[in-house]
Design a protein around this motif. Sequence first.
Motif, PDB file in Angstrom:
ATOM      1  N   ASP A   1       0.856  -1.189   0.000  1.00 31.76           N
ATOM      2  CA  ASP A   1       0.000   0.000   0.000  1.00 31.76           C
ATOM      3  C   ASP A   1       0.893   1.240   0.000  1.00 31.76           C
ATOM      4  N   PRO A   2       0.821   2.071  -1.035  1.00 33.74           N
ATOM      5  CA  PRO A   2       1.710   3.231  -1.099  1.00 33.74           C
ATOM      6  C   PRO A   2       1.499   4.236   0.028  1.00 33.74           C
ATOM      7  N   THR A   3       0.339   4.178   0.677  1.00 32.52           N
ATOM      8  CA  THR A   3       0.076   5.136   1.757  1.00 32.52           C
ATOM      9  C   THR A   3       0.640   4.671   3.098  1.00 32.52           C
ATOM     10  N   THR A   4       0.970   3.396   3.228  1.00 34.55           N
ATOM     11  CA  THR A   4       1.457   2.878   4.515  1.00 34.55           C
ATOM     12  C   THR A   4       2.817   2.188   4.421  1.00 34.55           C
ATOM     13  N   ALA A   5       3.339   1.980   3.227  1.00 35.04           N
ATOM     14  CA  ALA A   5       4.594   1.230   3.074  1.00 35.04           C
ATOM     15  C   ALA A   5       5.751   1.901   3.793  1.00 35.04           C
ATOM     16  N   GLU A   6       5.793   3.227   3.778  1.00 36.17           N
ATOM     17  CA  GLU A   6       6.890   3.923   4.454  1.00 36.17           C
ATOM     18  C   GLU A   6       6.831   3.695   5.964  1.00 36.17           C
ATOM     19  N   VAL A   7       5.630   3.727   6.526  1.00 37.81           N
ATOM     20  CA  VAL A   7       5.476   3.448   7.962  1.00 37.81           C
ATOM     21  C   VAL A   7       5.934   2.024   8.269  1.00 37.81           C
ATOM     22  N   SER A   8       5.564   1.087   7.419  1.00 36.26           N
ATOM     23  CA  SER A   8       5.985  -0.295   7.598  1.00 36.26           C
ATOM     24  C   SER A   8       7.499  -0.430   7.503  1.00 36.26           C
ATOM     25  N   ALA A   9       8.104   0.358   6.626  1.00 37.46           N
ATOM     26  CA  ALA A   9       9.568   0.322   6.487  1.00 37.46           C
ATOM     27  C   ALA A   9      10.245   0.817   7.758  1.00 37.46           C
ATOM     28  N   HIS A  10       9.730   1.898   8.319  1.00 36.01           N
ATOM     29  CA  HIS A  10      10.295   2.411   9.575  1.00 36.01           C
ATOM     30  C   HIS A  10      10.176   1.351  10.678  1.00 36.01           C
ATOM     31  N   ALA A  11       9.042   0.676  10.726  1.00 37.76           N
ATOM     32  CA  ALA A  11       8.838  -0.352  11.746  1.00 37.76           C
ATOM     33  C   ALA A  11       9.830  -1.500  11.555  1.00 37.76           C
ATOM     34  N   LEU A  12      10.059  -1.899  10.308  1.00 32.82           N
ATOM     35  CA  LEU A  12      11.003  -2.978  10.041  1.00 32.82           C
ATOM     36  C   LEU A  12      12.417  -2.573  10.441  1.00 32.82           C
ATOM     37  N   LEU A  13      12.811  -1.366  10.109  1.00 28.90           N
ATOM     38  CA  LEU A  13      14.146  -0.903  10.472  1.00 28.90           C
ATOM     39  C   LEU A  13      14.315  -0.828  11.992  1.00 28.90           C
ATOM     40  N   ALA A  14      13.246  -0.447  12.679  1.00 29.76           N
ATOM     41  CA  ALA A  14      13.307  -0.421  14.147  1.00 29.76           C
ATOM     42  C   ALA A  14      13.477  -1.833  14.696  1.00 29.76           C
ATOM     43  N   GLU A  15      12.794  -2.801  14.094  1.00 30.22           N
ATOM     44  CA  GLU A  15      12.945  -4.200  14.517  1.00 30.22           C
ATOM     45  C   GLU A  15      14.373  -4.692  14.289  1.00 30.22           C
ATOM     46  N   LEU A  16      14.977  -4.273  13.205  1.00 36.08           N
ATOM     47  CA  LEU A  16      16.329  -4.718  12.881  1.00 36.08           C
ATOM     48  C   LEU A  16      17.360  -4.132  13.834  1.00 36.08           C
ATOM     49  N   GLY A  17      17.110  -2.922  14.309  1.00 39.76           N
ATOM     50  CA  GLY A  17      18.056  -2.294  15.216  1.00 39.76           C
ATOM     51  C   GLY A  17      19.432  -2.157  14.582  1.00 39.76           C
ATOM     52  N   ALA A  18      20.458  -2.601  15.286  1.00 39.02           N
ATOM     53  CA  ALA A  18      21.833  -2.460  14.795  1.00 39.02           C
ATOM     54  C   ALA A  18      22.160  -3.426  13.677  1.00 39.02           C
ATOM     55  N   ALA A  19      21.351  -4.462  13.494  1.00 38.74           N
ATOM     56  CA  ALA A  19      21.526  -5.435  12.399  1.00 38.74           C
ATOM     57  C   ALA A  19      22.932  -6.005  12.369  1.00 38.74           C
ATOM     58  N   HIS A  20      23.476  -6.273  13.557  1.00 42.48           N
ATOM     59  CA  HIS A  20      24.835  -6.834  13.675  1.00 42.48           C
ATOM     60  C   HIS A  20      25.887  -5.941  13.019  1.00 42.48           C
ATOM     61  N   GLY A  21      25.555  -4.676  12.818  1.00 38.16           N
ATOM     62  CA  GLY A  21      26.504  -3.763  12.206  1.00 38.16           C
ATOM     63  C   GLY A  21      26.678  -3.941  10.710  1.00 38.16           C
TER      64      GLY A  21
END
Length: 240
Positions: free
Chosen positions: A158-178
Amino acid sequence: MQVCLNGSRAAADGAQVPLTPDELERSAAEAVAAGATETHVHPRTPCGRESLSARVVGPVVEALRARAGVPVGVTTGAWAEPDPAERLERVRSWSVLPDFASVNWHEPGAEELAGLLLARGVGVEAGIWSGTGSAARFALSPLGPRVLRVLAEVTDTDPTTAEVSAHALLAELGAAHGRPVLLHGEDGGAWPVLRLAGRLGLATRVGLEDTLFLPDGERAPSNAALVAAGLVEHGAQRTQ
């Protein structure tokens, strides 16, 4: 900018989707000329089925490497070989190795597959899909610090919510093992997420696997056209 040449698209998605080795080779070369720095491909059998067979993967990797001259990555998705043990055997049989391969961390056998690829000298893109809980599993993986990069895949179309979902995914990843992160979306979410990657200074990808349309909504005539548009969109965000 990675170009994702075909993905799970089929002939019904349009003649511009490259499926055969010759089509993939030509499309990859055009995309690199447009600015792509590496390729990601889903090799196919002559009848169009995705396959991890050495007889299918090897010729495609060789053709793309020779013609495009950039690193070549392939999928190891479970849809190409559902049985985890057989998937390992397929990868173990490869005589021509890609530069990297994506491993979807939510799929059964992901850790074993990633370990095998690393042992064979193949870089691993850790595919972390939104909505799967794979970010938490990846955070606990002893292989995390050894992967080539994290492929943060936003499945919200959904183009109206994909960016929000991306932010949530990046927050879940955190440091991502660097490890470096490549952020991308798909279908309706492809362009909003690509622009976000530009604003955040993250690598991204684009191609007919992720979207069949240019930013203005017109049908994309080729992977090269998507790469050219993607570089403009990504670069414009970075200068804001």
